[in-house]
Enzyme design. Structure first.
Site, PDB file in Angstrom:
ATOM      1  N   SER A 183       2.295 -14.681  42.635  1.00 45.99           N
ATOM      2  CA  SER A 183       0.941 -14.173  42.806  1.00 45.99           C
ATOM      3  C   SER A 183       0.108 -15.158  43.601  1.00 45.99           C
ATOM      4  O   SER A 183      -1.068 -14.937  43.835  1.00 45.99           O
ATOM      5  CB  SER A 183       0.286 -13.934  41.446  1.00 45.99           C
ATOM      6  OG  SER A 183       0.105 -15.159  40.780  1.00 45.99           O
ATOM      7  N   ASP A 242       1.784 -13.068  25.679  1.00 48.93           N
ATOM      8  CA  ASP A 242       3.228 -12.906  25.474  1.00 48.93           C
ATOM      9  C   ASP A 242       3.888 -14.205  25.024  1.00 48.93           C
ATOM     10  O   ASP A 242       4.841 -14.177  24.244  1.00 48.93           O
ATOM     11  CB  ASP A 242       3.891 -12.402  26.764  1.00 48.93           C
ATOM     12  CG  ASP A 242       3.678 -13.362  27.924  1.00 48.93           C
ATOM     13  OD1 ASP A 242       2.537 -13.458  28.395  1.00 48.93           O
ATOM     14  OD2 ASP A 242       4.642 -14.030  28.331  1.00 48.93           O
ATOM     15  N   LYS A 263       1.975 -26.830  41.593  1.00 46.61           N
ATOM     16  CA  LYS A 263       3.213 -26.131  41.925  1.00 46.61           C
ATOM     17  C   LYS A 263       4.020 -26.749  43.067  1.00 46.61           C
ATOM     18  O   LYS A 263       5.201 -26.507  43.191  1.00 46.61           O
ATOM     19  CB  LYS A 263       2.918 -24.662  42.234  1.00 46.61           C
ATOM     20  CG  LYS A 263       2.552 -23.878  40.976  1.00 46.61           C
ATOM     21  CD  LYS A 263       3.420 -22.663  40.838  1.00 46.61           C
ATOM     22  CE  LYS A 263       3.233 -21.930  39.525  1.00 46.61           C
ATOM     23  NZ  LYS A 263       1.836 -21.613  39.203  1.00 46.61           N
ATOM     24  N   GLU A 306      -2.880 -19.743  26.929  1.00 43.52           N
ATOM     25  CA  GLU A 306      -2.739 -18.595  27.832  1.00 43.52           C
ATOM     26  C   GLU A 306      -3.898 -17.630  27.617  1.00 43.52           C
ATOM     27  O   GLU A 306      -4.625 -17.718  26.630  1.00 43.52           O
ATOM     28  CB  GLU A 306      -1.382 -17.910  27.633  1.00 43.52           C
ATOM     29  CG  GLU A 306      -1.190 -17.267  26.278  1.00 43.52           C
ATOM     30  CD  GLU A 306       0.224 -16.745  26.062  1.00 43.52           C
ATOM     31  OE1 GLU A 306       1.045 -16.773  26.986  1.00 43.52           O
ATOM     32  OE2 GLU A 306       0.497 -16.299  24.938  1.00 43.52           O
ATOM     33  N   GLY A 331      -3.011 -11.695  27.875  1.00 41.19           N
ATOM     34  CA  GLY A 331      -1.587 -11.839  28.190  1.00 41.19           C
ATOM     35  C   GLY A 331      -0.952 -12.859  27.260  1.00 41.19           C
ATOM     36  O   GLY A 331      -0.465 -13.891  27.697  1.00 41.19           O
ATOM     37  N   SER A 346      -4.961 -27.359  36.169  1.00 40.23           N
ATOM     38  CA  SER A 346      -3.719 -27.115  36.899  1.00 40.23           C
ATOM     39  C   SER A 346      -3.880 -26.709  38.361  1.00 40.23           C
ATOM     40  O   SER A 346      -2.924 -26.826  39.131  1.00 40.23           O
ATOM     41  CB  SER A 346      -2.891 -26.066  36.158  1.00 40.23           C
ATOM     42  OG  SER A 346      -3.651 -24.897  35.928  1.00 40.23           O
TER      43      SER A 346
END
Ligand SMILES: *Cc1c(COP(=O)(O)O)cnc(C)c1O
Length: 326
Positions: free
Chosen positions: A80, A212, A55, A206, A210, A306
């Site tokens: 988060s 989505d 990130k 994922e 979750g 990651s």
């Protein structure tokens, strides 16, 4: 094909901005993993990145492009955890004030690290309040620039530099797998792989609780869910970003899901066989391969590990099999 919101050129320019600032993380191979899967696996080690996850790439690329006025006022975000730390560190490196709206129940290690990098932390209840709304209000009140964790073109382009380094180092791939939260990492990597390794299939992974992203691709529109309960705390986003979705619907073959049990199993493999501390979300992509969610036999497969930010007590409990979802 519609025009994509970011180009490979954006990723290449981001890479120049990041030069000398973030680590060019190593790419590992594992004879054991190759033997188990019948593939040639290349692990991009972003758990060894500065601040412990990819990130910092997107966060630094975004703040580095602030106007002098934006730099003077500061940056705000909601997260988060890992994006919060990334914004905090990038802001400190660039001499910019940072404010982070963070869920009150975020892992203590991530809260401490965010403060340790010099950011101001404002807590909110992520099951009752929307982090984005909290951050937007802070932005309005203090004239700060909001850099969200994934739905931002400069963030996406920055994240894509991980795939650029991977493909530069090992050559073209048959398949690239990355974890998916809001889709910043996968979208940046997809644009990159498309340009550097045109035949490469691009697939996201994922948590099953979750899914989505998977449902959004199937529906052709962004599906919103409640905050999922999963051990993969960095992939608890409730929906894909608009900009990432524009990329994913055009460039990715699909999004796979793995269970919490499969994530923990992968974490155990990565710890025991590869001697690496990788956080649960960081293990999503390798979990999909180890759990046979996709056929990789005979292929050259890039896997993004990651991130590695996990409380040691929680990590130990997960490895021992006694931990509950976040
Ligand atoms: C943020 C994060 C992800 C998910 O990235 P998105 O850009 O939100 O899809 C995956 N792994 C780790 C370790 C992260 O911090």
């Amino acid at each position: 094909m519609n025009e994509l919101p970011i180009s490979f050129d954006d990723v290449a320019r981001a890479h120049e901005r990041l030069h000398g600032v973030v680590h060019r993380t190593p790419v590992w191979t594992s004879a054991t993993a190759d033997a188990l899967t019948g593939a040639r696996l290349f692990f991009k080690c972003e758990h060894l990145q500065r601040m412990g996850a990819f990130k910092i790439r997107g966060a630094y690329n975004a703040i580095a492009q602030f106007t002098p006025q934006q730099r003077n006022a500061g940056v705000v975000t909601f997260s988060s955890g890992n994006h919060a730390q990334a914004i905090a560190l990038a802001a400190r490196l660039l001499g910019v004030r940072a404010v982070v709206a963070m869920p009150a129940d975020a892992p203590q290690a991530k809260r401490d690290a965010t403060r340790g990098y010099g950011a101001e932390v404002r807590s909110y209840d992520r099951y009752a309040e929307d982090g984005q709304a909290v951050a937007s209000q802070l932005a309005r009140e203090d004239g700060l620039t909001l850099i969200p964790p994934f739905d931002h073109l400069h963030v996406m382009a920055g994240q894509g530099t991980a795939a650029k380094e991977l493909i530069e180092d090992v050559g073209e791939l048959d398949l690239l797998l990355t974890p998916v939260g809001g889709g910043g990492l996968l979208s940046g990597c997809a644009v990159t792989a498309r340009a550097m390794s045109p035949a490469c299939r691009i697939v996201g992974v994922e948590p099953e609780a979750g899914n989505d992203g998977q449902r959004s691709l199937a529906a052709g529109a962004i599906v919103r869910i409640e905050t999922p309960r999963t051990v993969a705390d960095a992939a608890q986003s409730r929906y894909l970003g608009e900009h990432p979705f524009q990329v994913l619907r055009q460039l990715v073959q699909g999004i796979l899901t793995v269970t919490d049990g499969e994530i923990v199993e992968a974490m155990r493999f990565v710890a025991g066989r590869m001697k690496a501390v990788v956080e649960p979300t960081g293990c999503l992509a390798v979990a999909a391969v180890l759990a046979n969610k996709i056929d990789v036999r005979g292929q050259r497969v890039g896997i993004v590990l990651s991130g590695g930010n996990v409380d040691m007590a929680r990590y130990a409990a997960l490895l021992a099999g006694g931990a509950q979802p976040a």
